[in-house]
Motif scaffolding. Structure first.
Motif, PDB file in Angstrom:
ATOM      1  N   ILE A 154       0.854  -1.190   0.000  1.00  0.00           N
ATOM      2  CA  ILE A 154       0.000   0.000   0.000  1.00  0.00           C
ATOM      3  C   ILE A 154       0.886   1.235   0.000  1.00  0.00           C
ATOM      4  CG2 ILE A 154      -1.795   1.297   1.241  1.00  0.00           C
ATOM      5  CD1 ILE A 154      -2.755  -1.298   2.458  1.00  0.00           C
ATOM      6  N   ASP A 155       0.581   2.189  -0.876  1.00  0.00           N
ATOM      7  CA  ASP A 155       1.376   3.405  -1.024  1.00  0.00           C
ATOM      8  C   ASP A 155       0.657   4.559  -0.332  1.00  0.00           C
ATOM      9  OD1 ASP A 155       2.791   5.619  -1.805  1.00  0.00           O
ATOM     10  OD2 ASP A 155       3.103   4.926  -3.876  1.00  0.00           O
ATOM     11  N   PHE A 156       1.046   4.791   0.912  1.00  0.00           N
ATOM     12  CA  PHE A 156       0.390   5.852   1.681  1.00  0.00           C
ATOM     13  C   PHE A 156       0.839   7.236   1.216  1.00  0.00           C
ATOM     14  CE2 PHE A 156       0.160   2.173   4.569  1.00  0.00           C
ATOM     15  CZ  PHE A 156      -1.208   2.149   4.790  1.00  0.00           C
ATOM     16  N   GLU A 157       2.146   7.376   0.919  1.00  0.00           N
ATOM     17  CA  GLU A 157       2.678   8.695   0.548  1.00  0.00           C
ATOM     18  C   GLU A 157       1.980   9.236  -0.701  1.00  0.00           C
ATOM     19  OE1 GLU A 157       4.612   6.150   1.283  1.00  0.00           O
ATOM     20  OE2 GLU A 157       5.742   6.805   3.059  1.00  0.00           O
ATOM     21  N   ARG A 158       1.867   8.388  -1.695  1.00  0.00           N
ATOM     22  CA  ARG A 158       1.274   8.885  -2.944  1.00  0.00           C
ATOM     23  C   ARG A 158      -0.227   9.127  -2.803  1.00  0.00           C
ATOM     24  NH1 ARG A 158       5.425   5.529  -5.274  1.00  0.00           N
ATOM     25  NH2 ARG A 158       6.915   6.853  -6.377  1.00  0.00           N
ATOM     26  N   GLY A 159      -0.849   8.382  -1.901  1.00  0.00           N
ATOM     27  CA  GLY A 159      -2.269   8.655  -1.625  1.00  0.00           C
ATOM     28  C   GLY A 159      -2.427  10.064  -1.068  1.00  0.00           C
ATOM     29  N   VAL A 160      -1.518  10.397  -0.151  1.00  0.00           N
ATOM     30  CA  VAL A 160      -1.544  11.730   0.441  1.00  0.00           C
ATOM     31  C   VAL A 160      -1.239  12.781  -0.625  1.00  0.00           C
ATOM     32  CG1 VAL A 160      -0.370  13.267   2.068  1.00  0.00           C
ATOM     33  CG2 VAL A 160      -0.971  10.932   2.754  1.00  0.00           C
TER      34      VAL A 160
END
Length: 419
Positions: A154-160
């Motif tokens: 899961i890519d949290f940084e790019r979601g943000v």
RNA sequence: GGAGAGAUGUCAGAGUGGUCGAAUGUGCACGCUUGGAAAGCGUGUGUCCCGCAAGGGACCGGGGGUUCGAAUCCCCCUCUCUCCGCCA
């Protein structure tokens, strides 16, 4: 909405007040509301009397004109004009009161079922049953958000980057996992008689009022002002409102519905809560179950609906417990709610993955969903809903329960359980 | 997005200022008829509010206005359809 008959008797009013207290709500506003409610009722009575006078006289004018008695007609016209002015004045007063009265009426919470335990918050919820056992590991299991980043699931940084906090991006296997479990859940419910629907994710205000999100809980969902539409916080809204303003035939009941939709929530009051991972996010997918039931059958359906949601977890061999929510934790529209909490071994806690509620006639009254009973009379039916289940949280639970020592996930095992 | 047409009861559809909660047809329910069914005939058939009742009030997409009186006239909004434009 509550049955307005409750406002007509002292017993009814006492019942509403006790219910407000049980729910830890303020009763001050209600006393004020009652005054205005009765004032409005009185004015409405007066209005009707004047309207009756006007109707009668206007009819008379018509007759006089036809008979050529112009003078008498003119005299009567002047008299009726006065009545008309009185009517206009009363209407203004009623309109002023009406907005306020309606808002309170729509904001009063449902009467809790007698089986609901009293209590302030989730610590007073009652354990109803447990299924399965906590899984054991020969290593220290990780919470899902650590697994997520360790193997770039899961890519949290790019979601943000795309949308801000509480947004995320699923990569590869996790994107596929969520797709697969949604397919599995929908098929499971279809096999058990639920009718699948694909519904709009944007709904109008009437729909939001129908299921109880408006007027009181406007802070909890996203509204697009420009088009007067709201992003659905749950498929409960479109599914239940499918039959808004309709009168169904008794033989059509019950109607079992299911839909998979994204859900959008502002999480306005949740600052600082569950900030890590995908437990509390602004957008997630969920499979929803909705039942439109005969009033006498709703508590039976409530049990069955909850079992239906449990079935998903049982098939996936996930340990969970079912909690009966206490009075302070039960949502306003619901008379009785069971939460299903799945066990997350990495986080070492139980997380709500489904909430199954019986709304009795509360939503049906708001949304005017009725059925014609055997006497040919129209009556409000009962609505129920439950998640079956929240897909995002299920992904998190699967990640934690099926993790391997190296921090990867045993997808093979999961897929073998859902075919 | 532009232009036009429309929205009435289960549906179709009449109604352009009073006698219209609303013709007529259809559907539905019940009854008669029939060995049974169809046809036919008859009766009934929208919703909400106030009231013990008698009765009264509101509702013709939604809101406002004109008028003694609005389904009917005027204004605003929503939705549907047709044509044009645009587009996954």
């Amino acid at each position: 909405m509550l049955n307005p008959k409750l406002l007509k008797s002292e017993d009814g009013i006492r019942c509403i007040k006790e219910n407000l207290k049980k729910r830890q709500w303020d009763t001050k506003d209600f006393d004020f509301f009652l005054e205005e409610y009765y004032k409005e009722k009185e004015l409405k009575q007066e209005l009707e009397n004047l309207q009756a006078q006007r109707n009668q006289n206007s009819k008379q004018i018509g007759i006089l004109v036809r008979e050529g008695k112009q003078k008498e007609a003119d005299e009567l016209k002047a008299k009726v004009k006065e009545i008309g002015e009185k009517i206009a004045n009363i209407k203004i007063k009623i309109n002023e009161l009406d907005d306020k009265v309606k808002e309170v009426l729509l904001s009063l919470p449902n009467i809790l079922d007698s089986s609901v335990p009293e209590g302030e918050d989730e610590s007073n919820n009652l354990l109803v049953r447990e299924w399965g056992n906590k899984p054991t590991f020969d290593f220290d299991p990780l919470p899902h958000y650590e697994i997520a980043t360790k193997h770039n699931y899961i890519d949290f940084e790019r979601g943000v980057k795309l949308s801000g906090s509480r947004f995320y991006v699923y990569n590869e296997e996790i994107a596929k996992l969520e797709r697969e479990i949604i397919r599995f859940m929908l098929n499971l419910h279809r096999e058990d008689g639920y009718l699948e629907r694909m519904v709009p994710f944007l709904v109008n205000d009437e729909s939001m009022i129908g299921t109880g999100q408006l007027p009181k809980f406007a802070e909890e969902f996203y509204r697009i002002e420009k088009d007067a539409l709201s992003l659905i916080p749950t498929a409960e809204v479109p599914l239940t409102n499918l039959y808004r303003d309709e009168i169904l035939s008794e033989k059509d009941l019950p109607i079992l519905l299911t839909a998979a939709t994204p859900c959008f929530r502002r999480e306005a009051g949740a600052a600082g809560k569950d900030t890590r991972g995908i437990i509390r996010v602004h957008q997630f997918q969920k499979v929803e179950l909705v039942i439109l039931s005969h009033p006498e059958k709703s508590s039976e359906h409530h049990e069955a609906l909850t079992k239906q949601a449990e079935k998903v977890l049982q098939k996936l061999n996930l340990h969970y417990r079912v909690m009966l929510l206490c009075s302070g934790d039960t949502s306003a529209a619901s008379a009785k709610t069971y939460d299903i909490e799945v066990y997350m071994p990495g986080s070492k806690r139980y997380v709500e993955i489904s909430s199954c509620s019986n709304f009795l006639d509360y939503q049906a009254r708001r949304a005017k969903i009725r059925y014609k009973n055997s006497d040919g009379k129209n009556d409000y039916l009962h609505t129920l809903n439950g998640s079956g289940v929240a897909a995002g949280r299920l992904v998190a639970a699967l990640m934690e329960n099926y993790q391997k020592k190296d921090g990867t996930i045993d997808f093979e095992k999961i897929y073998s359980l859902i075919r």
